[in-house]
Enzyme design. Sequence first.
Site, short mmCIF file in Angstrom:
data_model
loop_
_atom_site.label_atom_id
_atom_site.label_comp_id
_atom_site.label_asym_id
_atom_site.label_seq_id
_atom_site.Cartn_x
_atom_site.Cartn_y
_atom_site.Cartn_z
N CYS A 281 13.36 11.26 5.91
CA CYS A 281 13.52 10.73 7.27
C CYS A 281 14.89 11.09 7.82
O CYS A 281 15.05 11.32 9.00
CB CYS A 281 13.33 9.23 7.27
SG CYS A 281 14.41 8.36 6.14
N LYS B 21 0.85 -1.19 0.00
CA LYS B 21 0.00 0.00 0.00
C LYS B 21 0.89 1.24 0.00
O LYS B 21 1.57 1.52 0.98
CB LYS B 21 -0.88 0.05 1.26
CG LYS B 21 -1.93 1.15 1.16
CD LYS B 21 -2.56 1.50 2.50
CE LYS B 21 -1.83 2.59 3.23
NZ LYS B 21 -1.70 3.87 2.51
N GLY C 32 7.34 4.84 7.64
CA GLY C 32 6.47 5.98 7.86
C GLY C 32 6.75 6.60 9.22
O GLY C 32 7.84 6.44 9.77
N GLU D 24 10.51 1.21 9.74
CA GLU D 24 11.47 2.30 9.49
C GLU D 24 10.71 3.59 9.77
O GLU D 24 9.81 3.95 9.02
CB GLU D 24 11.96 2.28 8.04
CG GLU D 24 12.80 1.08 7.67
CD GLU D 24 14.17 1.05 8.34
OE1 GLU D 24 14.60 2.09 8.90
OE2 GLU D 24 14.80 -0.01 8.31
N GLU E 290 9.68 15.99 15.12
CA GLU E 290 10.08 15.81 13.72
C GLU E 290 9.17 16.73 12.89
O GLU E 290 7.96 16.51 12.81
CB GLU E 290 9.88 14.36 13.26
CG GLU E 290 10.40 14.15 11.85
CD GLU E 290 10.08 12.78 11.26
OE1 GLU E 290 8.98 12.26 11.49
OE2 GLU E 290 10.95 12.25 10.54
P1 NAD Z 1 2.63 8.22 7.81
O1 NAD Z 1 3.04 7.37 8.96
O2 NAD Z 1 1.55 9.19 8.00
O3 NAD Z 1 2.14 7.27 6.61
C1 NAD Z 1 2.99 6.29 6.06
C2 NAD Z 1 2.13 5.19 5.45
O4 NAD Z 1 1.46 4.53 6.51
C3 NAD Z 1 1.05 5.70 4.51
O5 NAD Z 1 0.91 4.77 3.45
C4 NAD Z 1 -0.19 5.72 5.39
O6 NAD Z 1 -1.40 5.60 4.67
C5 NAD Z 1 0.06 4.50 6.26
N1 NAD Z 1 -0.59 4.49 7.57
C6 NAD Z 1 -0.90 5.55 8.36
N2 NAD Z 1 -1.50 5.11 9.49
C7 NAD Z 1 -1.53 3.76 9.42
C8 NAD Z 1 -2.03 2.74 10.28
N3 NAD Z 1 -2.60 3.02 11.45
N4 NAD Z 1 -1.91 1.45 9.89
C9 NAD Z 1 -1.32 1.14 8.71
N5 NAD Z 1 -0.86 2.06 7.85
C10 NAD Z 1 -0.95 3.36 8.21
O7 NAD Z 1 3.96 8.86 7.25
P2 NAD Z 1 4.12 9.86 6.03
O8 NAD Z 1 3.63 11.19 6.48
O9 NAD Z 1 3.57 9.25 4.79
O10 NAD Z 1 5.72 9.88 5.86
C11 NAD Z 1 6.55 10.64 6.64
C12 NAD Z 1 7.13 9.82 7.78
O11 NAD Z 1 7.82 8.69 7.26
C13 NAD Z 1 8.16 10.62 8.56
O12 NAD Z 1 7.98 10.38 9.94
C14 NAD Z 1 9.49 10.02 8.09
O13 NAD Z 1 10.55 10.17 8.99
C15 NAD Z 1 9.11 8.60 7.87
N6 NAD Z 1 10.07 7.93 6.97
C16 NAD Z 1 10.99 7.09 7.51
C17 NAD Z 1 11.95 6.49 6.69
C18 NAD Z 1 13.01 5.57 7.27
O14 NAD Z 1 13.71 4.91 6.52
N7 NAD Z 1 13.16 5.51 8.58
C19 NAD Z 1 11.95 6.75 5.30
C20 NAD Z 1 10.98 7.62 4.79
C21 NAD Z 1 10.03 8.21 5.64
#
Ligand code: NAD
Length: 487
Positions: A293, A183, A236, A259, A390
């Site tokens: 990230c 997804k 995420g 991650e 963040e």
């Molecule tokens: P987010 O957590 O809002 O969403 C990420 C994904 O998770 C999306 O596809 C979203 O629809 C899904 N999601 C949200 N809530 C969920 C739940 N309860 N159950 C299952 N899926 C769910 O993050 P974002 O705003 O899309 O991305 C930014 C974040 O991602 C930042 O915190 C960033 O640091 C992190 N990130 C981390 C890395 C890493 O390698 N550590 C890499 C890229 C981004």
Amino acid sequence: MSFAYDPSGLTLPAAHFIGGAYIAGPASIRVLSPSTGATIGAIPCADADVVDHAVSTARRALATSNWGGMEPRDRTRALCAWADLMEAEAETLAAFEAVCSSRPFAQAVTGDIVVTAEQIRFFAEFADKDGGALAPVSDGHFGYIADEPYGVIGAITPWNFPISMAGWKLGPALAAGNAVVLKPSEMTPYSTLFMAELAVRAGIPAGIVNVVLGDGPTTGAAITGHPGIDKVSFTGSTRAGGAIMENIARTGIKPMTLELGGKSPMVVFADADLDLAAECLDRGIMSNAGQACVSGSRMIVAHEVADELASRLTERFARYRPANTFASEPGFSPIISQTQLGRIDSIVQASAGQGADVLCGGARFDHEGSYYQPTLITGVDAANAAVREEIFGPVATFQTFHSEGEAMALASHETYGLCAGLFTRDLSRAMRLTRRLAAGTVWVNRYGRSRNHILPTTGWKSSGLGHDLGREAYHANRRKKSVLIDL
Ligand code: NAD
């Protein structure tokens, strides 16, 4: 402004990609262009039934194609063909990326896609080279540790680097012999759908790569809680990572890789090469407008060079100009949404309200779409909102230190431990402090990922659990089985 590509001819699917075919559903989630603010399409939100269909399709595809049990070299060949096809279709793939995300088309063509194709080839080569071990057991027995794919991996990715994040999940999972139900973020679905279509065109059996569209609470939760998903691999926010852990605990324990977020320090000592440090600090926070990230969002600088570096950074920050993601010359990236733009600004204003000095920026750009000015904040301590949270935008805090001990105390963050940067010409100090930094990745005299795909990424503290990239990511997609035979 001249444009590198005209996206008006793109057909944006309002459909999932399951079993090698697009499956339309009621388009209930709007997709916007952050460059203009315009609505460009709408996608369906997969409910539990659609997710169930994707999972059973994946299980059937594993059984009929023998993807996990075939000659490993055949998997390698199919994955390499997929990587080649992604490069051959780079313009279209980049257009699907740039149309709804913050990634500039031109950078996607020459950067994101090339690196993702390289990473897929890197993982493809593990398929017939790695796995299993003989066990030194007692006489009369034969023991070994087998290494097997999990089955179906449930992957969930964020919006900030959609192609790269899909590649991080799909490359090792497929090379290791799994099928995937992925997804992407509901804000950036199109490039991932096209990657899945290309996978089938390249010869990866239909049903091995499936993409379901939808939001986190509905579709994401249906994936992580599905009993037919053998492992969850998520990238995420730390907040969503916590919700996923809870859901997995409630619906049936299964392995997971998480991650998550970061709040990474970049520490500059007085003996550092200041030209290099200024360039790395600038790119470390402003790349993708701070929506990475790994963003170096906390600058920690020796007091002897602090004024000089702050003035070089404010000068550099003043040069950024907002640019549409399709501009011929990539410029400053948009912020993904108005909601995120508002969140960035509210943290900056809260930080100022707590006594911080905003050295530059601190406001939106007066421009169509959603753009925030490069912002540097000083006069802050660990309790300040801009240091704690963040922000995920083009905002860095700037703190000074008088001793190595103080630098390390400032660098430590109570929540996050994703990355850290060190700038010094003193090799002994670099080696000593690398060990003291509580982070899964440390960069010395550079800041940012390289093409050394062998290096895994690992979040310490609340920045994650497990690994992406590196041989660790391949192993993370296989599970061990101990076998003992009485002779
Ligand atoms: P987010 O957590 O809002 O969403 C990420 C994904 O998770 C999306 O596809 C979203 O629809 C899904 N999601 C949200 N809530 C969920 C739940 N309860 N159950 C299952 N899926 C769910 O993050 P974002 O705003 O899309 O991305 C930014 C974040 O991602 C930042 O915190 C960033 O640091 C992190 N990130 C981390 C890395 C890493 O390698 N550590 C890499 C890229 C981004």
